[in-house]
Design an enzyme around this catalytic site. Sequence first.
Site, PDB file in Angstrom:
ATOM      1  N   CYS A 110      82.028  -4.540  -2.096  1.00  0.00           N
ATOM      2  CA  CYS A 110      81.304  -4.709  -3.363  1.00  0.00           C
ATOM      3  C   CYS A 110      80.290  -5.839  -3.254  1.00  0.00           C
ATOM      4  CB  CYS A 110      82.285  -4.968  -4.504  1.00  0.00           C
ATOM      5  SG  CYS A 110      83.289  -6.465  -4.347  1.00  0.00           S
ATOM      6  N   PRO A 116      95.536  -5.799  -5.457  1.00  0.00           N
ATOM      7  CA  PRO A 116      96.290  -6.372  -4.333  1.00  0.00           C
ATOM      8  C   PRO A 116      95.618  -6.149  -2.990  1.00  0.00           C
ATOM      9  CG  PRO A 116      97.418  -4.443  -5.272  1.00  0.00           C
ATOM     10  CD  PRO A 116      96.321  -4.817  -6.208  1.00  0.00           C
ATOM     11  N   ASN A 118      81.824  -5.309  -9.959  1.00  0.00           N
ATOM     12  CA  ASN A 118      82.073  -5.286  -8.521  1.00  0.00           C
ATOM     13  C   ASN A 118      82.647  -3.943  -8.072  1.00  0.00           C
ATOM     14  OD1 ASN A 118      84.207  -6.499 -10.198  1.00  0.00           O
ATOM     15  ND2 ASN A 118      85.433  -6.490  -8.337  1.00  0.00           N
TER      16      ASN A 118
END
Length: 308
Positions: A127, A165, A281
């Site tokens: 991103c 995560p 993002n």
Amino acid sequence: MPSKASVAIVGSGNISTDLLYKLLRSDWLEPRWMVGIDPQSEGLARARKLGLETTHEGVDWLVAQSDKPDLVFEATSAYVHKAAAPKYAAAGIRAIDLTPAAVGPAVVPPANLREHLDAPNVNMITCGGQATIPIVYAVSRAVADLGGVPYAEIVASVASVSAGPGTRANIDEFTKTTSKGVETIGGARRGKAIIILNPADPPMIMRDTIFCAIPEDADRDAIAASIHEVVAQVQTYVPGYRLLNEPQFDEPSINSGGQAVVTTFVEVEGAGDYLPPYAGNLDIMTAAATKVGEEIAKETLAVSGGKR
């Protein structure tokens, strides 16, 4: 000639679901399958309601079908995509990879998409790369005749709650991959990337700072014009991508290692298709992937395009 390229989405999480809504709006791509491994996945349930054929039996089910997609968008994990990529290739399915696997060349649409339209597998890098490499590329091409950009550094700040995560476990991989992209795609001779997980509540949208060292005698108007041109190109697929102010030019100083510097500040607000607007993002990844898929469909898959 078909009007649209047929598409499968592999993965049924948040990114895949956001991607689905973008693909449904496309004049060039028709999402027909969503592939997951969890039969209780919300993403699979949403896809079924929207008319897609869904399965929780994974990639092996997809490649075993007699009717195969022209394109696969995969948003799983690097481990999963590395195992799946040879299966796509054997089945003659083009792949757009939204994981860190990097089986194929990394693509940032304004910078190098045209070079890789024929690649069987392309990677969407990170991103931070999608948001900042276009700016480095814009500066690099404007000063190419003067030796280019000797050093570029990007700082990507994203809402902590938008980082799952996988991102948290792979911060080092993010910085290494993005730094490499700043060099190989952006054109800087040396690149550095930093990511900040912003814990602010309510969450802040993605903001990025891009520092580029430039020759002292560079044409600053040409650099600014190049940056604005590339920003406009990104906005065609990410409307929430924008400059926070005009590019800032600084004279050589001790702090910059004796080099002149142009600093660019951008922010990325998501479209809010499925992910919240602060998750720019993630939105820029799904939007850029859609752009890449559309260009592949237009140029190499012999589809005519058209509204549903």
